[in-house]
Design a protein around this motif. Structure first.
Motif, PDB file in Angstrom:
ATOM      1  N   LYS A   1       0.857  -1.174   0.000  1.00  0.00           N
ATOM      2  CA  LYS A   1       0.000   0.000   0.000  1.00  0.00           C
ATOM      3  C   LYS A   1       0.895   1.226   0.000  1.00  0.00           C
ATOM      4  O   LYS A   1       2.074   1.149   0.346  1.00  0.00           O
ATOM      5  N   GLU A   2       0.293   2.360  -0.324  1.00  0.00           N
ATOM      6  CA  GLU A   2       1.108   3.560  -0.472  1.00  0.00           C
ATOM      7  C   GLU A   2       1.809   3.917   0.839  1.00  0.00           C
ATOM      8  O   GLU A   2       2.965   4.327   0.847  1.00  0.00           O
ATOM      9  N   PHE A   3       1.089   3.731   1.971  1.00  0.00           N
ATOM     10  CA  PHE A   3       1.641   4.184   3.246  1.00  0.00           C
ATOM     11  C   PHE A   3       1.914   3.027   4.215  1.00  0.00           C
ATOM     12  O   PHE A   3       2.034   3.230   5.415  1.00  0.00           O
ATOM     13  N   GLY A   4       1.976   1.815   3.686  1.00  0.00           N
ATOM     14  CA  GLY A   4       2.227   0.700   4.584  1.00  0.00           C
ATOM     15  C   GLY A   4       2.364  -0.597   3.821  1.00  0.00           C
ATOM     16  O   GLY A   4       1.911  -0.721   2.683  1.00  0.00           O
ATOM     17  N   VAL A   5       3.021  -1.565   4.441  1.00  0.00           N
ATOM     18  CA  VAL A   5       3.187  -2.875   3.835  1.00  0.00           C
ATOM     19  C   VAL A   5       2.451  -3.871   4.723  1.00  0.00           C
ATOM     20  O   VAL A   5       2.513  -3.766   5.961  1.00  0.00           O
ATOM     21  N   VAL A   6       1.733  -4.809   4.097  1.00  0.00           N
ATOM     22  CA  VAL A   6       0.993  -5.782   4.892  1.00  0.00           C
ATOM     23  C   VAL A   6       1.981  -6.582   5.737  1.00  0.00           C
ATOM     24  O   VAL A   6       2.895  -7.218   5.221  1.00  0.00           O
ATOM     25  N   ALA A   7       1.790  -6.501   7.023  1.00  0.00           N
ATOM     26  CA  ALA A   7       2.686  -7.192   7.944  1.00  0.00           C
ATOM     27  C   ALA A   7       2.032  -8.446   8.476  1.00  0.00           C
ATOM     28  O   ALA A   7       2.713  -9.394   8.863  1.00  0.00           O
ATOM     29  N   ALA A   8       0.727  -8.426   8.516  1.00  0.00           N
ATOM     30  CA  ALA A   8       0.032  -9.563   9.107  1.00  0.00           C
ATOM     31  C   ALA A   8      -1.402  -9.561   8.646  1.00  0.00           C
ATOM     32  O   ALA A   8      -1.959  -8.533   8.270  1.00  0.00           O
ATOM     33  N   SER A   9      -1.992 -10.746   8.666  1.00  0.00           N
ATOM     34  CA  SER A   9      -3.427 -10.816   8.457  1.00  0.00           C
ATOM     35  C   SER A   9      -4.006 -11.589   9.627  1.00  0.00           C
ATOM     36  O   SER A   9      -3.340 -12.442  10.208  1.00  0.00           O
ATOM     37  N   TYR A  10      -5.188 -11.228   9.980  1.00  0.00           N
ATOM     38  CA  TYR A  10      -5.840 -11.928  11.084  1.00  0.00           C
ATOM     39  C   TYR A  10      -7.331 -11.885  10.837  1.00  0.00           C
ATOM     40  O   TYR A  10      -7.796 -11.185   9.931  1.00  0.00           O
ATOM     41  N   SER A  11      -8.060 -12.603  11.654  1.00  0.00           N
ATOM     42  CA  SER A  11      -9.502 -12.634  11.480  1.00  0.00           C
ATOM     43  C   SER A  11     -10.195 -12.350  12.793  1.00  0.00           C
ATOM     44  O   SER A  11      -9.694 -12.690  13.855  1.00  0.00           O
ATOM     45  N   THR A  12     -11.350 -11.694  12.682  1.00  0.00           N
ATOM     46  CA  THR A  12     -12.274 -11.644  13.811  1.00  0.00           C
ATOM     47  C   THR A  12     -13.251 -12.790  13.601  1.00  0.00           C
ATOM     48  O   THR A  12     -13.986 -12.795  12.616  1.00  0.00           O
ATOM     49  N   VAL A  13     -13.175 -13.756  14.488  1.00  0.00           N
ATOM     50  CA  VAL A  13     -13.966 -14.965  14.278  1.00  0.00           C
ATOM     51  C   VAL A  13     -14.790 -15.289  15.515  1.00  0.00           C
ATOM     52  O   VAL A  13     -14.386 -15.004  16.636  1.00  0.00           O
ATOM     53  N   PRO A  14     -15.971 -15.883  15.283  1.00  0.00           N
ATOM     54  CA  PRO A  14     -16.719 -16.387  16.430  1.00  0.00           C
ATOM     55  C   PRO A  14     -16.055 -17.645  16.982  1.00  0.00           C
ATOM     56  O   PRO A  14     -15.554 -18.474  16.218  1.00  0.00           O
ATOM     57  N   VAL A  15     -16.045 -17.736  18.298  1.00  0.00           N
ATOM     58  CA  VAL A  15     -15.433 -18.887  18.956  1.00  0.00           C
ATOM     59  C   VAL A  15     -16.463 -19.490  19.895  1.00  0.00           C
ATOM     60  O   VAL A  15     -17.216 -18.763  20.545  1.00  0.00           O
ATOM     61  N   GLN A  16     -16.536 -20.804  19.939  1.00  0.00           N
ATOM     62  CA  GLN A  16     -17.496 -21.454  20.828  1.00  0.00           C
ATOM     63  C   GLN A  16     -16.788 -22.326  21.854  1.00  0.00           C
ATOM     64  O   GLN A  16     -15.771 -22.940  21.559  1.00  0.00           O
ATOM     65  N   ARG A  17     -17.335 -22.352  23.061  1.00  0.00           N
ATOM     66  CA  ARG A  17     -16.887 -23.301  24.071  1.00  0.00           C
ATOM     67  C   ARG A  17     -17.607 -24.616  23.774  1.00  0.00           C
ATOM     68  O   ARG A  17     -18.789 -24.763  24.054  1.00  0.00           O
ATOM     69  N   LEU A  18     -16.875 -25.574  23.229  1.00  0.00           N
ATOM     70  CA  LEU A  18     -17.510 -26.833  22.840  1.00  0.00           C
ATOM     71  C   LEU A  18     -18.152 -27.523  24.043  1.00  0.00           C
ATOM     72  O   LEU A  18     -19.191 -28.170  23.925  1.00  0.00           O
ATOM     73  N   ASP A  19     -17.529 -27.360  25.226  1.00  0.00           N
ATOM     74  CA  ASP A  19     -18.052 -28.046  26.409  1.00  0.00           C
ATOM     75  C   ASP A  19     -19.340 -27.416  26.925  1.00  0.00           C
ATOM     76  O   ASP A  19     -20.010 -27.994  27.765  1.00  0.00           O
ATOM     77  N   LYS A  20     -19.679 -26.228  26.430  1.00  0.00           N
ATOM     78  CA  LYS A  20     -20.918 -25.581  26.878  1.00  0.00           C
ATOM     79  C   LYS A  20     -22.048 -25.783  25.871  1.00  0.00           C
ATOM     80  O   LYS A  20     -23.186 -25.375  26.120  1.00  0.00           O
ATOM     81  N   ASN A  21     -21.728 -26.369  24.731  1.00  0.00           N
ATOM     82  CA  ASN A  21     -22.755 -26.609  23.727  1.00  0.00           C
ATOM     83  C   ASN A  21     -23.733 -27.673  24.200  1.00  0.00           C
ATOM     84  O   ASN A  21     -23.366 -28.556  24.963  1.00  0.00           O
ATOM     85  N   PRO A  22     -24.991 -27.599  23.727  1.00  0.00           N
ATOM     86  CA  PRO A  22     -25.918 -28.693  24.013  1.00  0.00           C
ATOM     87  C   PRO A  22     -25.367 -29.990  23.428  1.00  0.00           C
ATOM     88  O   PRO A  22     -24.695 -29.967  22.386  1.00  0.00           O
ATOM     89  N   GLU A  23     -25.669 -31.109  24.090  1.00  0.00           N
ATOM     90  CA  GLU A  23     -25.193 -32.433  23.687  1.00  0.00           C
ATOM     91  C   GLU A  23     -25.267 -32.627  22.173  1.00  0.00           C
ATOM     92  O   GLU A  23     -26.325 -32.490  21.566  1.00  0.00           O
ATOM     93  N   GLY A  24     -24.146 -32.938  21.580  1.00  0.00           N
ATOM     94  CA  GLY A  24     -24.123 -33.322  20.170  1.00  0.00           C
ATOM     95  C   GLY A  24     -24.363 -32.201  19.177  1.00  0.00           C
ATOM     96  O   GLY A  24     -24.550 -32.456  17.993  1.00  0.00           O
ATOM     97  N   ARG A  25     -24.381 -30.943  19.643  1.00  0.00           N
ATOM     98  CA  ARG A  25     -24.610 -29.852  18.700  1.00  0.00           C
ATOM     99  C   ARG A  25     -23.388 -28.936  18.625  1.00  0.00           C
ATOM    100  O   ARG A  25     -22.629 -28.832  19.579  1.00  0.00           O
ATOM    101  N   LYS A  26     -23.245 -28.307  17.505  1.00  0.00           N
ATOM    102  CA  LYS A  26     -22.108 -27.426  17.299  1.00  0.00           C
ATOM    103  C   LYS A  26     -22.550 -26.261  16.425  1.00  0.00           C
ATOM    104  O   LYS A  26     -23.270 -26.456  15.452  1.00  0.00           O
ATOM    105  N   MET A  27     -22.112 -25.072  16.783  1.00  0.00           N
ATOM    106  CA  MET A  27     -22.448 -23.905  15.960  1.00  0.00           C
ATOM    107  C   MET A  27     -21.751 -24.002  14.614  1.00  0.00           C
ATOM    108  O   MET A  27     -20.568 -24.326  14.534  1.00  0.00           O
ATOM    109  N   GLU A  28     -22.513 -23.688  13.554  1.00  0.00           N
ATOM    110  CA  GLU A  28     -21.941 -23.766  12.214  1.00  0.00           C
ATOM    111  C   GLU A  28     -21.980 -22.422  11.505  1.00  0.00           C
ATOM    112  O   GLU A  28     -21.292 -22.232  10.503  1.00  0.00           O
TER     113      GLU A  28
END
Lengths: 349, 277
Positions: free
Chosen positions: A117-144
């Protein structure tokens, strides 16, 4: 003869542009793990290449505030700085950054255009992502998907989002059924913004706390204060290592690129370029860096040196990248004032 | 020499006040009205949007509750300490000073450990079988109030105690000699004499509460936002002018409330003195 001597002297000077022992390059960046790893990987490489010493200043969230004050007072203390994805358009607009001299940085044109970029070079990429506590999910279900995140019947429990409108409006629209590719077309209209706020209204009672720093989001998940939260992908590895049963949901995540830039009036403009080179163009260092922090950049040849298992934790790993949308910082730079005021007051309602 | 010739002794204090209180306050006023040209939009925003009025009222309400709670809890403790022999007083005062010297941040974090979903209190309640599911205590108004009272209590105790040590116990004895029962002597002599110091303590606690920031930020939810939190928030958002307007409003509200509280306190004290309890 004279010319030859001059040439030789010049080449010596170019090869060792900065030899003086007492020269110090001051770099501002994120604290925490980012600082720790930078100090282990990049700073020694820079010191070795230049003979300079370095000072790494941890400036958490208000780096722009600091730099703006320094520019205004004509007293720039930093030579180089991290410029986050969201800070970049604003920093450029306010003239807080020096242009990057690509002839100096990358004479052989090794960096892909995406990284430059004109005023900077990409140094890193990252994501804002949803995270789930698998142990708090209802039995056998997972957020998709984001619809699951919004579904408090199927997935009961407290949630958290970052205390800012950016990307939360996108997430709300995804939960409301908007397709990844249409996201910013919808958000670009007044009705689209209304629609996002209406959708956020639904989730508001289930958000006891809005996080303001990455550390806080991780802490909330780790303490079980919330079961589901957005966070930065780079924080999740540490969380898993500490024995917390969490998983990233890449589907609908926001992909960001951040930059390394040189603030206006930086005392060591040329040496700062050497730092930018060390930080963005050395695959050996970058491979070492992403072993600890999955924030890959465009260092030429980076992915060649990586195992598949490692690559899978990367936001730019193709299977992950395809599921995400690229956060549109131009949109936010143009609309933030208006939307943020509404969001801040909406929070207080 | 007349008293007037000693007036110059006030100069250092005056200079301090001017440099570090009045000048910054004037600058705050300037910052809130010039952005960069003269504008009243920030104050207009404050009074026309209900949410900000809510935050102001909440700040006053929370501060009042905290000040009154600290007084109700602190006064008997100060009285108790005052009754102890000298050596024990020192120890007790020390016990109150230790937590006061600890950083507010640390004390607030300690409350997170106590009130969390997997925190001490929830675990204790679950252990004795009072609850099955963890109760939400963190990020509630109750958490904010409890922590603020705990943090500010030492200040009220010390202020009350200081006022009480100045009371001449011969007056109590005189009351007893003149036939007052112990309770009467306490209510009609001791209490009125300690009232002024107690009100001072209440006003100090109120004043400190008005500017509280860390505790509501860490223990409260968005429904517990106070003015100081809004200021920090707006500074983070780089809305300096709006933050300045908020700061000015906080300053004015605090001054008005202090005058009111002191006035009301004096009135109440006079009535108590006249009528007894």
């Amino acid at each position: 003869m004279n010319k030859l001597l001059l040439g030789a002297a010049a080449s010596v000077m170019l090869a060792q542009p900065v030899l003086a022992q007492d020269k110090v390059l001051t770099i501002a960046g994120s604290g925490g793990v980012v600082k720790e790893i930078s100090e282990r990987v990049f700073l020694p490489a820079f010191e070795e290449a230049t003979g300079w010493s370095t000072k790494f200043v941890a400036a958490e969230s208000n780096i722009l505030l600091e730099v703006r004050t320094m520019v205004a007072s004509g007293q720039m203390l930093y030579d180089a700085m991290e410029v986050s994805a969201s800070a970049y358009p604003q920093a450029v607009r306010e003239g807080l950054l020096e242009p990057i001299d690509y002839k100096l940085l990358d004479p052989n044109n090794e960096l892909p255009d995406k990284a430059k970029k004109e005023f900077g070079v990409v140094a890193a990429s990252y994501s804002t992502v949803p995270v789930q506590r698998l142990d708090k999910n209802p039995e056998g279900r997972k957020m998709e998907s984001w619809s699951d995140f919004w579904d408090v019947e199927a997935f009961p429990g407290p949630r958290s989002l970052k205390q800012q409108p950016e990307y939360n409006l996108e997430f709300a629209l995804l939960a409301d059924g908007v397709a990844l590719d249409d996201l910013y077309d919808v958000l670009g209209t007044e009705e689209g913004v209304d629609r996002a706020f209406d959708k956020l209204d639904e989730l508001k009672p289930h958000i006891p706390v809005w996080w303001t720093s990455g550390a806080q989001s991780v802490q909330l998940l780790s303490d079980g204060e919330v079961f589901y939260s957005t966070t930065y992908n780079g924080r999740v590895g540490k969380l898993q290592e500490s024995g917390i049963d969490v998983e990233i949901m890449w589907n609908g995540g926001a992909l960001h690129t951040s930059h390394v830039g040189i603030p206006k009036g930086a005392p060591n403009y040329e040496a700062a370029h050497e730092w930018v080179r060390v930080r963005t163009m050395r695959p050996d260092l970058e491979a070492e860096y992403v072993k600890h922090l999955p924030y890959p950049n465009f260092a030429p040849g980076l992915f060649d040196a990586m195992t598949e298992e490692q690559a899978k934790t990367m936001p730019t790993y193709p299977a992950n990248a395809d599921l995400q949308f690229v956060a549109n910082e131009e949109f936010w730079a143009d609309n933030i004032e208006r939307i943020r005021e509404r969001f801040d007051e909406w929070l207080l309602e | 020499m007349s008293a007037r010739s000693y007036l110059w002794l006030f100069l250092p204090a005056l200079a301090l006040l001017l440099l570090f209180i009045l000048a910054p306050a004037a600058d705050l006023l300037r910052a809130s009205m010039f952005d960069p040209d003269f504008t009243t939009e920030h104050f207009a925003r404050l009074v026309t949007r209900g949410v900000y009025i809510d935050v102001m009222l909440r700040t006053i309400r929370v501060s009042l509750i905290v000040a009154v709670c600290c007084t109700i809890i602190g006064y008997p403790i100060a009285y108790f300490i005052n009754l102890q022999p000298r050596s024990r007083q020192t120890i007790l005062l020390f016990l109150i000073l230790i937590p006061m010297w600890m950083s507010i941040l640390i004390r607030t974090f300690a409350w997170i450990v106590v009130l969390g979903r997997d925190g001490l209190l929830n675990e204790a309640l679950a252990a004795v079988g009072l609850i099955d599911e963890p109760v939400r205590m963190l990020f509630t108004s109750g958490a904010v109030l409890a922590a603020m009272v705990q943090i500010l209590l030492p200040i009220q105790i010390l202020t009350c105690y200081a006022a009480m040590t100045e009371i001449d116990f011969d007056l109590i004895r005189a009351a007893r000699v003149l036939g007052a029962k112990p309770r009467q002597a306490l209510m009609r002599v001791f209490l009125p004499l300690s009232l002024d110091g107690t009100i001072t303590g209440l006003v100090i606690v109120f004043m400190l509460s008005m500017g509280f920031f860390i505790t509501p930020a860490l223990l409260g939810g968005r429904q517990d936002t106070m003015i100081a939190n809004l200021i920090e928030f707006q500074v983070q958002r780089l809305n300096w002018s709006f933050a300045a307007a908020l700061g000015l409003v906080l300053l004015l509200l605090t001054i008005v409330m202090i005058v009111l509280l002191r006035g009301l306190g004096r009135m109440a004290a006079r009535r108590i003195l006249k009528a007894g309890l």
